[in-house]
Scaffold this motif. Sequence first.
Motif, mmCIF file in Angstrom:
data_model
loop_
_atom_site.group_PDB
_atom_site.id
_atom_site.type_symbol
_atom_site.label_atom_id
_atom_site.label_comp_id
_atom_site.label_asym_id
_atom_site.label_seq_id
_atom_site.Cartn_x
_atom_site.Cartn_y
_atom_site.Cartn_z
ATOM 1 N N GLN A 73 25.513 -33.716 27.005
ATOM 2 C CA GLN A 73 24.581 -32.885 26.244
ATOM 3 C C GLN A 73 23.161 -33.419 26.385
ATOM 4 O O GLN A 73 22.960 -34.639 26.443
ATOM 5 C CB GLN A 73 24.991 -32.910 24.761
ATOM 6 N N ILE A 74 22.190 -32.517 26.435
ATOM 7 C CA ILE A 74 20.790 -32.947 26.336
ATOM 8 C C ILE A 74 20.303 -32.590 24.931
ATOM 9 O O ILE A 74 20.168 -31.413 24.588
ATOM 10 C CB ILE A 74 19.913 -32.278 27.413
ATOM 11 N N PHE A 75 20.117 -33.607 24.112
ATOM 12 C CA PHE A 75 19.627 -33.381 22.753
ATOM 13 C C PHE A 75 18.115 -33.228 22.804
ATOM 14 O O PHE A 75 17.423 -34.015 23.450
ATOM 15 C CB PHE A 75 20.038 -34.533 21.837
ATOM 16 N N LYS A 101 8.988 -32.493 24.222
ATOM 17 C CA LYS A 101 9.198 -33.397 25.368
ATOM 18 C C LYS A 101 10.189 -34.523 25.048
ATOM 19 O O LYS A 101 10.575 -35.285 25.922
ATOM 20 C CB LYS A 101 7.864 -33.978 25.848
ATOM 21 N N ASP A 102 10.589 -34.598 23.795
ATOM 22 C CA ASP A 102 11.482 -35.698 23.396
ATOM 23 C C ASP A 102 12.948 -35.300 23.556
ATOM 24 O O ASP A 102 13.625 -34.944 22.580
ATOM 25 C CB ASP A 102 11.192 -36.107 21.951
ATOM 26 N N ASN A 103 13.414 -35.372 24.771
ATOM 27 C CA ASN A 103 14.812 -35.048 25.052
ATOM 28 C C ASN A 103 15.646 -36.311 25.228
ATOM 29 O O ASN A 103 15.138 -37.342 25.669
ATOM 30 C CB ASN A 103 14.919 -34.212 26.333
ATOM 31 N N MET A 104 16.914 -36.220 24.913
ATOM 32 C CA MET A 104 17.805 -37.372 25.043
ATOM 33 C C MET A 104 19.113 -36.928 25.705
ATOM 34 O O MET A 104 20.037 -36.479 25.037
ATOM 35 C CB MET A 104 18.087 -37.963 23.656
ATOM 36 N N GLU A 123 22.103 -37.898 37.833
ATOM 37 C CA GLU A 123 22.159 -36.541 38.395
ATOM 38 C C GLU A 123 22.000 -35.494 37.279
ATOM 39 O O GLU A 123 21.225 -34.540 37.414
ATOM 40 C CB GLU A 123 23.506 -36.351 39.102
ATOM 41 N N TYR A 124 22.697 -35.695 36.177
ATOM 42 C CA TYR A 124 22.676 -34.719 35.081
ATOM 43 C C TYR A 124 21.286 -34.591 34.458
ATOM 44 O O TYR A 124 20.811 -33.492 34.151
ATOM 45 C CB TYR A 124 23.691 -35.156 34.020
ATOM 46 N N SER A 125 20.621 -35.729 34.292
ATOM 47 C CA SER A 125 19.324 -35.719 33.603
ATOM 48 C C SER A 125 18.186 -35.340 34.539
ATOM 49 O O SER A 125 17.081 -35.060 34.085
ATOM 50 C CB SER A 125 19.045 -37.108 33.026
#
Lengths: 345, 75
Positions: A3-5, A183-186, A243-245
Motif C-alpha cells: 500500500q502507498i499511504f 507529497k508525504d507518501n509512505m 520497484e513498487y515505490s
Amino acid sequence: MKQIFKNIKISAIYSFVPETIVYFDDEVIDADSARNRMIKKSMGYGGRRRTKHSTSTLDMHVYALNYLMSNNIITKEEIGGIIVTAFTPPYYAPQMGDLLKMKLELSNDIYTVDNWDGCCGYLSGLMEAAMLLNYIENDKKVLLLTGDSYNHLPENNQTMQVHMIKYGGDAWSVTVLEHGSEKDNMPMIIKSHGSRMMEKKGGSFSDFYGKDVVNPEILMDNPNQVFRFFQNTIPACINEMIEYSDVGKEQIAGYSVIQANSFAVNKYAEALDIPYEKMPSNLVERYGDASASINPIIIDELLEKLEDTENHKFMVVGYGSGLKYGAAILNMNRDIKHGIVVTDL
Amino acid sequence: MKEKVYELLSILNCDGDFESSTDFLADELLDSFNVIELVSLLESEFEIKIPGMDIVPENFANIDDIIKLIEKNQK
C-alpha cells in the motif's frame, strides 16, 4: 499487503536506552577462546544495554512519553492513537496502551492497540499507525511505541536464556506520526509466511511461551532454516519495494534493517550491491539485539549523517517472528525532531 | 586448496576428524555458528564473497562441497 499511504509524515523519532552496558566479553565464559573471538567478530557482538531488574516495559514507555511531553514534542491533547509493539509487556492484560492511558491520565477517547510482532514490530506498527491516521481528526497524532526489556527472563527455557542473555539489548522508542501534505507518501509492503513461528522469547514478568502451550510443529527454530528464509526473502523484498515505490535504489539515502547480528545484514548489502555505509550493520555491537527498537535507533544515526536539510528517503526493513517481513520508504530530513536518550532506568 | 580448507576447519574444531567425515554437520564437527565463522575465514583466505543464499548446510557438508562453493565464487 502492499500500500502507498498518503498524506502521512513522521514529525519526531526518539529512542531511549538504559545507561547500563554489559559486554559480551564479560558475559561469556572464556571470552578469549578462539571460538568466542570469532563469534564476536563475525556476528558483531560487543556491548548491549540492560535495564534495572525493577524496570518494566511499561515504566520505559511512561518515561518516554513524559520526556516527549515535558520537552513540548507532543501534548496530551494531540494524541489520537497509541500503537505499542512489544515482546515483553508486563501483562497480557491489561494491555500496555490502556495502562499508559491510566498512568499518564490520557483521554479515554484515545485508541490504543498492542501488537506482538517482535522484530517486525516497527514496520507493522508504522502500517497500523498510517491506517489509523486516515480515520482520526486532522489535529490528532498517532504514537508508535516499540520497546523490550529482557531483565525478567523466565528460568525454564535454556535456549532463550542463552540467546537473550548474551545478545538481547534493552531499548525503546516513540515515533510521532501526523497528517502531512500531498507529497508525504509512505509506500509499505508487509508479508508473512504465517504457518510458522520463528522465536520463543520471554516476557519481562511472565513466561508466555512456555513449551506446554506451543505446538512444536509450527516452530521454525533451526537457525539454518531461519537464516536461509530471510536471505532469500529480504533482498527480494527490498527490490520489490524499490520497484513498487518507483524510487531508484540510488535515491535511498540509507537503510534501517533489523539486526540480530551484523553478518546477515552485510549479506543483504552484498546481495543488493548496496554500500555497507548505507546499510549500517554495526548497531548490534553497541545495543545488542534490540528487536524492533533498533529501527528507530538506526534512523536516528542516518539522520545525524545527513549533510543538508533537504528531504531524503530512508528504507526501513523489518522481519522476525511469524516469519513476517516487509519494507517501507520514509521521507526524512534532518529537521525531524529526533534523538537517543540515555536514561537511568 | 584442500589442505588450506582443512587448516581453517581445524581452527574451528581442533579435535574434529574432518578427513574421515562425509557430513560435518551431521557428525557434529560443525554447528551453525561454525558455518558463519567458516564463511568469514573462507572469504578472508580466498578473497571471495559468499552470497547469503549460498550459506546453507548442503554447501558445508564435506570438504568437496566447500571447495565447490569456493570455486563457484572465485569465478
